[in-house]
Design a protein around this motif. Structure first.
Motif, PDB file in Angstrom:
ATOM      1  N   LEU A 150       0.841  -1.183   0.000  1.00 29.25           N
ATOM      2  CA  LEU A 150       0.000   0.000   0.000  1.00 29.25           C
ATOM      3  C   LEU A 150       0.880   1.239   0.000  1.00 29.25           C
ATOM      4  O   LEU A 150       1.818   1.331   0.788  1.00 29.25           O
ATOM      5  CB  LEU A 150      -0.921   0.026   1.213  1.00 29.25           C
ATOM      6  CG  LEU A 150      -1.825  -1.188   1.428  1.00 29.25           C
ATOM      7  CD1 LEU A 150      -2.649  -1.008   2.702  1.00 29.25           C
ATOM      8  CD2 LEU A 150      -2.747  -1.382   0.230  1.00 29.25           C
ATOM      9  N   GLU A 153       0.532   5.306   0.326  1.00 31.82           N
ATOM     10  CA  GLU A 153      -0.295   6.459   0.615  1.00 31.82           C
ATOM     11  C   GLU A 153       0.406   7.738   0.175  1.00 31.82           C
ATOM     12  O   GLU A 153       1.632   7.836   0.222  1.00 31.82           O
ATOM     13  CB  GLU A 153      -0.588   6.561   2.118  1.00 31.82           C
ATOM     14  CG  GLU A 153      -1.493   5.483   2.665  1.00 31.82           C
ATOM     15  CD  GLU A 153      -1.899   5.767   4.097  1.00 31.82           C
ATOM     16  OE1 GLU A 153      -2.203   6.948   4.413  1.00 31.82           O
ATOM     17  OE2 GLU A 153      -1.920   4.827   4.913  1.00 31.82           O
ATOM     18  N   SER A 154      -0.383   8.710  -0.209  1.00 33.84           N
ATOM     19  CA  SER A 154       0.160  10.000  -0.585  1.00 33.84           C
ATOM     20  C   SER A 154      -0.907  11.067  -0.385  1.00 33.84           C
ATOM     21  O   SER A 154      -2.083  10.765  -0.204  1.00 33.84           O
ATOM     22  CB  SER A 154       0.648   9.995  -2.035  1.00 33.84           C
ATOM     23  OG  SER A 154      -0.420   9.755  -2.932  1.00 33.84           O
ATOM     24  N   SER A 202      -4.652   9.636  -1.120  1.00 32.06           N
ATOM     25  CA  SER A 202      -4.864   8.478  -1.967  1.00 32.06           C
ATOM     26  C   SER A 202      -4.088   7.298  -1.410  1.00 32.06           C
ATOM     27  O   SER A 202      -3.075   7.467  -0.726  1.00 32.06           O
ATOM     28  CB  SER A 202      -4.453   8.754  -3.418  1.00 32.06           C
ATOM     29  OG  SER A 202      -3.063   9.003  -3.510  1.00 32.06           O
ATOM     30  N   CYS A 203      -4.569   6.120  -1.695  1.00 33.09           N
ATOM     31  CA  CYS A 203      -3.925   4.900  -1.239  1.00 33.09           C
ATOM     32  C   CYS A 203      -4.074   3.849  -2.320  1.00 33.09           C
ATOM     33  O   CYS A 203      -5.189   3.420  -2.622  1.00 33.09           O
ATOM     34  CB  CYS A 203      -4.550   4.422   0.072  1.00 33.09           C
ATOM     35  SG  CYS A 203      -3.797   2.934   0.749  1.00 33.09           S
ATOM     36  N   TRP A 250     -10.615   4.278   6.078  1.00 31.90           N
ATOM     37  CA  TRP A 250      -9.598   5.220   6.497  1.00 31.90           C
ATOM     38  C   TRP A 250      -9.617   5.376   8.007  1.00 31.90           C
ATOM     39  O   TRP A 250     -10.693   5.437   8.629  1.00 31.90           O
ATOM     40  CB  TRP A 250      -9.814   6.589   5.846  1.00 31.90           C
ATOM     41  CG  TRP A 250      -9.504   6.633   4.380  1.00 31.90           C
ATOM     42  CD1 TRP A 250     -10.375   6.487   3.352  1.00 31.90           C
ATOM     43  CD2 TRP A 250      -8.209   6.854   3.800  1.00 31.90           C
ATOM     44  NE1 TRP A 250      -9.712   6.598   2.146  1.00 31.90           N
ATOM     45  CE2 TRP A 250      -8.388   6.826   2.394  1.00 31.90           C
ATOM     46  CE3 TRP A 250      -6.932   7.072   4.307  1.00 31.90           C
ATOM     47  CZ2 TRP A 250      -7.320   7.011   1.502  1.00 31.90           C
ATOM     48  CZ3 TRP A 250      -5.885   7.252   3.424  1.00 31.90           C
ATOM     49  CH2 TRP A 250      -6.082   7.219   2.040  1.00 31.90           C
ATOM     50  N   THR A 295      -7.379   1.739  -5.975  1.00 30.06           N
ATOM     51  CA  THR A 295      -7.002   2.961  -5.281  1.00 30.06           C
ATOM     52  C   THR A 295      -8.186   3.525  -4.514  1.00 30.06           C
ATOM     53  O   THR A 295      -9.304   3.573  -5.040  1.00 30.06           O
ATOM     54  CB  THR A 295      -6.473   4.012  -6.266  1.00 30.06           C
ATOM     55  OG1 THR A 295      -5.341   3.483  -6.974  1.00 30.06           O
ATOM     56  CG2 THR A 295      -6.049   5.271  -5.534  1.00 30.06           C
ATOM     57  N   TYR A 354      -4.238   6.622   7.917  1.00 33.83           N
ATOM     58  CA  TYR A 354      -3.905   5.303   7.408  1.00 33.83           C
ATOM     59  C   TYR A 354      -5.053   4.733   6.600  1.00 33.83           C
ATOM     60  O   TYR A 354      -6.211   4.846   6.993  1.00 33.83           O
ATOM     61  CB  TYR A 354      -3.613   4.324   8.548  1.00 33.83           C
ATOM     62  CG  TYR A 354      -2.475   4.716   9.453  1.00 33.83           C
ATOM     63  CD1 TYR A 354      -1.183   4.258   9.204  1.00 33.83           C
ATOM     64  CD2 TYR A 354      -2.692   5.513  10.572  1.00 33.83           C
ATOM     65  CE1 TYR A 354      -0.145   4.600  10.039  1.00 33.83           C
ATOM     66  CE2 TYR A 354      -1.657   5.857  11.414  1.00 33.83           C
ATOM     67  CZ  TYR A 354      -0.382   5.400  11.146  1.00 33.83           C
ATOM     68  OH  TYR A 354       0.653   5.740  11.984  1.00 33.83           O
ATOM     69  N   CYS A 355      -4.732   4.099   5.502  1.00 26.38           N
ATOM     70  CA  CYS A 355      -5.732   3.334   4.775  1.00 26.38           C
ATOM     71  C   CYS A 355      -5.634   1.873   5.203  1.00 26.38           C
ATOM     72  O   CYS A 355      -4.574   1.396   5.619  1.00 26.38           O
ATOM     73  CB  CYS A 355      -5.563   3.464   3.263  1.00 26.38           C
ATOM     74  SG  CYS A 355      -3.958   2.952   2.617  1.00 26.38           S
ATOM     75  N   TRP A 386      -2.182  -2.379   6.286  1.00 26.80           N
ATOM     76  CA  TRP A 386      -2.250  -0.959   6.602  1.00 26.80           C
ATOM     77  C   TRP A 386      -1.270  -0.180   5.736  1.00 26.80           C
ATOM     78  O   TRP A 386      -0.155  -0.641   5.465  1.00 26.80           O
ATOM     79  CB  TRP A 386      -1.899  -0.699   8.062  1.00 26.80           C
ATOM     80  CG  TRP A 386      -2.890  -1.225   9.048  1.00 26.80           C
ATOM     81  CD1 TRP A 386      -2.866  -2.437   9.673  1.00 26.80           C
ATOM     82  CD2 TRP A 386      -4.048  -0.548   9.538  1.00 26.80           C
ATOM     83  NE1 TRP A 386      -3.944  -2.552  10.523  1.00 26.80           N
ATOM     84  CE2 TRP A 386      -4.677  -1.412  10.459  1.00 26.80           C
ATOM     85  CE3 TRP A 386      -4.604   0.704   9.296  1.00 26.80           C
ATOM     86  CZ2 TRP A 386      -5.848  -1.064  11.133  1.00 26.80           C
ATOM     87  CZ3 TRP A 386      -5.768   1.057   9.962  1.00 26.80           C
ATOM     88  CH2 TRP A 386      -6.373   0.175  10.871  1.00 26.80           C
ATOM     89  N   GLY A 387      -1.693   0.996   5.312  1.00 25.88           N
ATOM     90  CA  GLY A 387      -0.770   1.881   4.632  1.00 25.88           C
ATOM     91  C   GLY A 387       0.295   2.371   5.587  1.00 25.88           C
ATOM     92  O   GLY A 387       0.199   2.188   6.810  1.00 25.88           O
ATOM     93  N   THR A 443       0.213   8.759   6.381  1.00 32.78           N
ATOM     94  CA  THR A 443       0.605  10.054   5.847  1.00 32.78           C
ATOM     95  C   THR A 443       0.160  11.133   6.823  1.00 32.78           C
ATOM     96  O   THR A 443      -0.960  11.122   7.326  1.00 32.78           O
ATOM     97  CB  THR A 443       0.011  10.281   4.439  1.00 32.78           C
ATOM     98  OG1 THR A 443       0.500  11.514   3.899  1.00 32.78           O
ATOM     99  CG2 THR A 443      -1.508  10.306   4.451  1.00 32.78           C
TER     100      THR A 443
END
Length: 115
Positions: free
Chosen positions: A4, A6-7, A21-22, A36, A77, A94-95, A105-106, A109
């Protein structure tokens, strides 16, 4: 395994907006977006938004009307659009995805809302 990425995090003034986004990749199975979450300093990680089994959206009360979640299944996504941001929204976001009964988990960010 599922990776994953994330940004979209960053710093904004109160009232500003960000879109997170993830993107999920790397699994033979089609990953499922679970929601989320966020974790503020010194606090427990909390659920922010997700989808019901019927596909409708659910939101934590404090973000309802300000945040919007969406997903693009073809791109694997998920997105979190955050509007009217408040200082109390400051947290690491976190996603959460699942694939083959495994939760992923992401990396998280950082979202910082301050003047």
């Amino acid at each position: 395994q599922v990776q994953l990425v994330e940004s979209g995090g960053g710093w904004v003034q109160p009232g500003g907006s960000l879109r997170l986004s993830c993107a999920a990749s790397g699994s033979t199975f089609s990953p499922d977006f679970k929601g989320w979450y966020r974790q503020a300093p010194g606090k427990q990680r909390e659920w922010v938004a997700g989808f019901t089994s019927s596909g409708t959206t659910n939101y934590e009360e404090s973000v309802k009307g300000r945040f919007t979640i969406s997903r693009d299944n073809a791109k694997n996504t998920a997105y979190l659009e955050m509007n009217s941001l408040k200082p109390e929204d400051t947290a690491v976001y976190y996603c959460r995805w699942s694939s083959g009964f495994t939760i992923y988990w992401g990396q998280g960010t950082q979202v910082t809302v301050s003047s």
